[in-house]
Design an enzyme around this catalytic site. Structure first.
Site, short mmCIF file in Angstrom:
data_model
loop_
_atom_site.label_atom_id
_atom_site.label_comp_id
_atom_site.label_asym_id
_atom_site.label_seq_id
_atom_site.Cartn_x
_atom_site.Cartn_y
_atom_site.Cartn_z
N ASP A 151 0.93 -1.23 0.07
CA ASP A 151 0.09 0.02 0.08
C ASP A 151 0.85 1.15 0.13
O ASP A 151 1.28 1.73 1.05
CB ASP A 151 -0.80 0.08 1.16
CG ASP A 151 -2.01 1.03 1.01
OD1 ASP A 151 -2.04 1.79 0.11
OD2 ASP A 151 -2.87 1.06 1.85
N ALA A 152 1.26 1.60 -1.07
CA ALA A 152 2.17 2.62 -1.32
C ALA A 152 1.60 3.89 -2.07
O ALA A 152 2.02 4.86 -2.12
CB ALA A 152 3.45 2.32 -2.05
N LYS A 153 0.41 3.46 -2.82
CA LYS A 153 -0.42 4.50 -3.65
C LYS A 153 0.62 5.41 -4.40
O LYS A 153 0.41 6.71 -4.40
CB LYS A 153 -1.02 5.67 -2.52
CG LYS A 153 -2.08 4.76 -1.95
CD LYS A 153 -2.99 5.30 -0.94
CE LYS A 153 -3.96 4.46 -0.08
NZ LYS A 153 -3.57 3.70 0.83
N ARG A 154 1.35 4.79 -5.12
CA ARG A 154 2.45 5.47 -5.98
C ARG A 154 1.62 6.05 -7.31
O ARG A 154 0.59 5.49 -7.95
CB ARG A 154 3.58 4.83 -6.34
CG ARG A 154 4.55 4.18 -5.37
CD ARG A 154 5.14 5.68 -4.69
NE ARG A 154 6.19 5.21 -3.61
CZ ARG A 154 6.08 5.46 -2.33
NH1 ARG A 154 4.88 5.52 -1.75
NH2 ARG A 154 7.05 4.83 -1.48
N THR A 202 -0.85 -0.65 -4.67
CA THR A 202 -1.95 0.24 -4.78
C THR A 202 -1.35 1.50 -5.82
O THR A 202 -0.12 1.89 -5.24
CB THR A 202 -2.29 0.77 -3.69
OG1 THR A 202 -1.37 1.31 -2.61
CG2 THR A 202 -3.03 -0.31 -2.79
#
Length: 284
Positions: free
Chosen positions: A97-100, A127
């Protein structure tokens, strides 16, 4: 290195075997304190090791939140690397879960970090944020396909601020779709023809209520935060996701983690959520 079996196929199998549950690994300061740990690298390591040892051999997915490791610098990243490696070795799939989200060579570098097989932080899925335009994700999509990994694209998130972007309608969209619906449509195209399901999923909040106005049947997984502490329950899932409920990967973080540091309590809580989710999906 040869590519893995596609993420969608691996995810479908492990969800069927272990139950459709994703547990977050979220070592934020207040949770470390609640566990009786210091908010330092030793506390981080103890927390992460406990969660992985308790759950990685029995839950379908573990989802470490990269930010809570990054705040400790290189030593925190080292803990994250070890946690990912050990979780995957025990049979859990790891969603980072890094939402890059970025463009061009920068997006490609993020993809190399998390999606290149053999990289220290290689994860089964990542993510990503599409709000520089869905096309900006192309380097991550291409490398995920090459490696057998997956993506979870932010589409309809549970945070109230998300609506100002995700519910906006572009004038040039002849179908009148809002941005969230457009992201779902892109993902359906990525997953077309894949069996048992594609590897490109959406993040869709379990707290959003009736989503029947959206086409959630993207032939891919739907990562659904909001079960437990945020107020949604397993029984809510069929009403939110409708015919797509079997593709849902419900995420529980605080609802399980608050039972630590007792490993048996963590396992018992995860098992209860998994069974309740399985029953709700079966009854839908």
């Amino acid at each position: 290195m040869s590519a893995l079996e596609p993420f969608g196929a691996r995810l479908r199998r492990v969800m069927d075997e272990r139950g459709p549950l994703c547990v977050g690994i979220d070592p934020h300061a207040s949770l470390l304190t609640a566990w009786g740990l210091n908010d330092d690298i030793a506390g981080l390591e103890r927390f992460s090791r406990t969660v992985v040892e308790a759950l990685a051999d029995r839950v379908a997915v573990l989802k470490p939140q990269s930010a809570f490791f990054e705040r400790f610098g290189s030593r925190g990243i080292a803990v994250l690397e070890k946690s990912v490696e050990e979780a995957r070795a025990a049979g859990a799939l790891v969603v980072m879960d890094a939402k890059r989200g970025d463009i061009g060579s920068t997006m490609a570098a993020y993809a190399e970090t998390f999606l290149r097989k053999g990289a220290p932080l290689f994860s089964d899925a990542l993510t990503v944020s599409p709000y520089l335009g869905y096309g900006s994700l192309k380097p991550a999509v291409e490398l995920a396909r090459e490696s057998g990994a997956g993506l979870f694209v932010l589409a309809l998130t549970s945070n109230p601020e998300g609506g100002e972007v995700q519910h906006a309608v572009r004038p040039e969209d002849a179908a009148g779709r809002n941005v969230g619906a457009t992201m779902l449509a892109h993902l359906a195209e990525e997953n077309a023809g894949e069996t048992p399901m594609g590897s490109f999923g959406a993040v869709v909040g379990a707290t959003l209520g009736d989503l029947s106005s959206y086409d959630l049947d993207i032939n891919g997984p739907l990562l659904a935060p909001g079960i437990g502490a945020q107020g949604a329950t397993p029984a809510d899932l069929p009403g939110v996701f409708g015919s797509a409920v079997r593709q849902v990967v419900p995420n529980v973080s605080r609802g399980v983690l608050r039972n630590g540091p007792d490993a048996r309590a963590l396992r018992a809580s995860a098992a209860r959520f998994a069974e309740e989710i399985r029953a709700a999906v079966a009854a839908a």
